[in-house]
Design an enzyme around this catalytic site. Sequence first.
Site, PDB file in Angstrom:
ATOM      1  N   GLU B  50       0.825  -1.220   0.000  1.00 46.57           N
ATOM      2  CA  GLU B  50       0.000   0.000   0.000  1.00 46.57           C
ATOM      3  C   GLU B  50       0.854   1.263   0.000  1.00 46.57           C
ATOM      4  OE1 GLU B  50      -0.550  -2.554   2.056  1.00 46.57           O
ATOM      5  OE2 GLU B  50      -2.671  -3.118   1.990  1.00 46.57           O
ATOM      6  N   PHE B 112     -11.920  -6.552  13.989  1.00 51.99           N
ATOM      7  CA  PHE B 112     -10.830  -7.098  13.178  1.00 51.99           C
ATOM      8  C   PHE B 112     -10.427  -6.088  12.106  1.00 51.99           C
ATOM      9  CE2 PHE B 112      -9.521  -9.571   9.368  1.00 51.99           C
ATOM     10  CZ  PHE B 112      -8.311 -10.018   9.866  1.00 51.99           C
ATOM     11  N   GLN B 113      -9.161  -5.831  11.985  1.00 50.56           N
ATOM     12  CA  GLN B 113      -8.576  -4.882  11.030  1.00 50.56           C
ATOM     13  C   GLN B 113      -9.149  -3.474  11.183  1.00 50.56           C
ATOM     14  OE1 GLN B 113      -8.522  -6.657   7.026  1.00 50.56           O
ATOM     15  NE2 GLN B 113      -6.513  -7.499   7.517  1.00 50.56           N
ATOM     16  N   LYS B 162     -17.507  -0.172   5.626  1.00 46.85           N
ATOM     17  CA  LYS B 162     -18.003  -1.221   4.722  1.00 46.85           C
ATOM     18  C   LYS B 162     -19.509  -1.101   4.506  1.00 46.85           C
ATOM     19  CE  LYS B 162     -17.998  -6.291   4.484  1.00 46.85           C
ATOM     20  NZ  LYS B 162     -17.125  -6.728   3.397  1.00 46.85           N
ATOM     21  N   MET B 479      24.481   8.590   1.890  1.00 48.06           N
ATOM     22  CA  MET B 479      24.438   9.914   2.498  1.00 48.06           C
ATOM     23  C   MET B 479      24.762   9.837   3.990  1.00 48.06           C
ATOM     24  SD  MET B 479      24.234  13.000   1.672  1.00 48.06           S
ATOM     25  CE  MET B 479      23.190  13.675   0.385  1.00 48.06           C
TER      26      MET B 479
END
Lengths: 163, 566
Positions: B50, B112-113, B162, B479
Site C-alpha cells: 500500500e 478485526f482490522q 463497509k 548519504m
Amino acid sequence: MRHTIAVLVENEFGVLSRVVGLFSGRGFNIDSLTVAPTNDEALSRITLVTRGDEQIIEQITKQLNKLIDVIKVIDFEPENAIEREMVLVKVSAEDQSRAEVLRIADIFRAKVIDVTPKSYTLEATGAPAKVSAMVELLRPLGLKELVSTGPVVIGRGAKAWKG
Amino acid sequence: MKLNGARILLECLKREGVDTIFGYPGGTVINLYDELFSFKEIRHILPRHEQAGVHAADGYARATGKVGVAIATSGPGATNTITGIATAYMDSIPMVIITGQVPTALIGNDAFQEADIIGITRPCTKHNFLVKDVRDLATIMKKAFYIARTGRPGPVVVDLPKDVQIAQTEFHYPESVEIRGYKPTVEGHPKQIEKAIASIMQAKKPVIYVGGGVILANAAAELVAVAKRLGIPVTTTLMGLGAYPENDPQSLGLLGMHGTYYANMAVSHCDMLIAIGARFDDRVTGKIASFAPHAKIVHVDVDPTSIKKNVRVDLPIVGDVRDVLQKMLKVADEIGPDAKACQAALAPWIAEIDEWKTKHPMTYKQSTSVIKPQYVIQRLRALSDPDAIVATDVGQHQMWTAQFFGFTAPRTLLSSGGLGTMGFGLPAAMGAQAGFPERQVMVVCGDGGFQMNMQELATIVQNRLNVKIVILNNNFLGMVRQWQELFFDKRYSSTCMELPIDFIKLAEAFGATGLQATKVDEVDEVIKKGFAIKGPVLMEFKVAREEKVLPMVPAGASLTEMVLAS
C-alpha cells in the site's frame, strides 16, 4: 505574553482534536481550553489561552485559520474583551476557619453550593484575576479540591461575532 | 435510480476525471472492488504494498498535475499508507486516499482490522473525512477533490466504512461545494504587488528564489517571463528544479545544503530576495541568522502560514503564484524601464555572479578506473529524451541528480523533498509512467532505497510500465556514510550493505531486463541499450564507493561556509 484566542468551528466530531493536535504537533502550549456549542447549533466556540511572542501567536492564528473546519479566529485584545471563568472550590472549614471562608466568599460574591461539618464548596464566577485572588486567599485555609472552566471571552460593545 | 456506496464512489471518481487509481483490496473494500470489476472506465493498478500504491498515486500527480488517487483496506492496509500520505503532505501534492473502514456499528470496538485512520492521518493530511452516511458520500468526495487541488494542495483521506459501501441512495454529484471555513486567497493583492515591483526595481543585487510552489501552480512560463523581463538571476530549491531552465544563463541552479557555490554566494550577498512558492526549509537556509543577511525579502505564497514562519519577510504577497507572477509582469510593464534597461542596470551584479560561476563551477573529479556517479547522471541526461521524467529516491544519488542532470522543464523531476522518503522513487516512477505511457520515465535509486520498495518490480512488469531503473550501487547507505565520514570520524555504523545482491538476476526473476556497468566505458553502452529495450529495464552501475556529494553546507552552518569539491 498571555493571549486569549477564540475559535469558531464547525460543530462536528473530531474538530476539537484537530485544534488540539495543531498545538501539540507544533510544540505550542495551551494553558486552558473551553468548548461548547454556540447559539447556532452547527457551530462550536473554543476559547483557549496560550502564551508566546508575537511570531508564535501569529503562527498559531494562521495555523488555526488554515484548518478546514475553522471558520473564524480572534486573538482578543485585553482592553476590548470581557473574560470570565467559573471555579468550584472545596475548602476545609472547621472551627474558627468556617467564618473566614464565608467572609471571603462574601467579599468575592461566591456562592456556597455544598456544606459539611468539615468543608464548604464554593462557586465563584468572574474575571480570571478576581477568581484567582479568591483562590489565593482560600489556599492557606486548606484547599481540598479546585475545578475551573478556564476563561471564556466575549468582545465589548454592540458588535456581535457569529458565524 | 439508487446506487450503492461503492458504485457512487466510482461515479464520483469518474466525474472528477480520474482515469487511473492505485489500490490494494481487502475485507473492508471488497464491495468497492466488486463494483470496480465491471467498471471499465477507470484503470486500476495493483501495487505490491500500500505504501507504494500511495507513492505511485503521488508520482502520477506530480508528473501529470492531476489529483492522484489511492485505495487501501482498513487497519494494516490503511496504516501502510501513512508514509506515502506524509510524503505527499510535506511536498503539497494533491491526492485523495480512500481507506476502507469496519462497519459503522463496529467502529471503536477493536474490530478485526480496525484502526482509527482519521486520528492517525490527522497531522499528515490537509483534511480527512469519515463517511458515516451514504447520503453524504457524493458531497464528501466533491469536497475531498476540491480541498486536495485548491489553495496549497495536499492529500485528503476519505475513510469509508463497509456498510456505507453497501447502503443505497440516489446518486447526485454536486456541481460545486461551499465550505465555510475554507476560502483560500488565490488573487495576489494589487497594492502589495505594485510595492514589490517598485522595491525590486530599486535593488542592485536581486535574486529570485523558487520553490515547488511554482511547479504546483503551473507557473513556470510566468516565472521565466518575469525573470527575463527584470533580468534577475534565479535559484531553485530541490522541489523547484525544472521551474526555471537550468541551461539558461540566468539560472543559478540548486540552492542550499548541496547547492551551487554561486547560488549560495548570490543569496548571501543579495540586497533583494524574491521568494516564490518556497518555504525557507532548513536544508535551504542553513543557519537562519546568516541567511540572506543583506536582503529585503519579498515572499509570494498561497499559504499564509509559510510566510514569516522561518525568516523575517519585508513584503508578503499571499496568492496563487501564477496569478501573482502574471500581475507582476503587468506592473513591471506599466511602471518599470524596459527589459534591456533592467538587464543593463544589473550588469555589475551579473558580472560578480559570473566570477563565482567561473571560480567554483559545479564539478567533480572524473576517473578512468572507477565509475563516478555524477558521470552516470550526466550521461543519462545526454542520452535521454529532452522531456524525460526522472524520479529519484532519497540520498546521495538524489543530490547528484539534482546537481548534474540539468532540469529544463517543470514536472520532470519527482523527488521526496520535504519528508525525504527512501523507497519513494520506484513507485513514483511507476505512477508517472502510468500517467504518461508514451514518455520516457526513469528512476535513479541508490542500492539502499531501491531495496525498500523493490517488490514493485512485479507491478511494473505486470502492468507493462516502461520504467527504466537506474541503480547507483556503492553498497552503502551513502548519504549517512558521508555524514559519518565527515562528522563521525569514519565510524561507519550500520551503513555498509555488504551483501552482494545480484540485481540483474533479481530483475530477471520479476521478468524485467537487467544490465550492469562496472567500468567507465560501459556506462554509455548500458544506458543506450537500456533505453532502446522496450519494457522495464534495471541498469546497475557499480560506482565509486566513497564518493561524496559536494559542495556541502554542514547542517547548521551558514551558506557561505561550504565544503567545496576538490
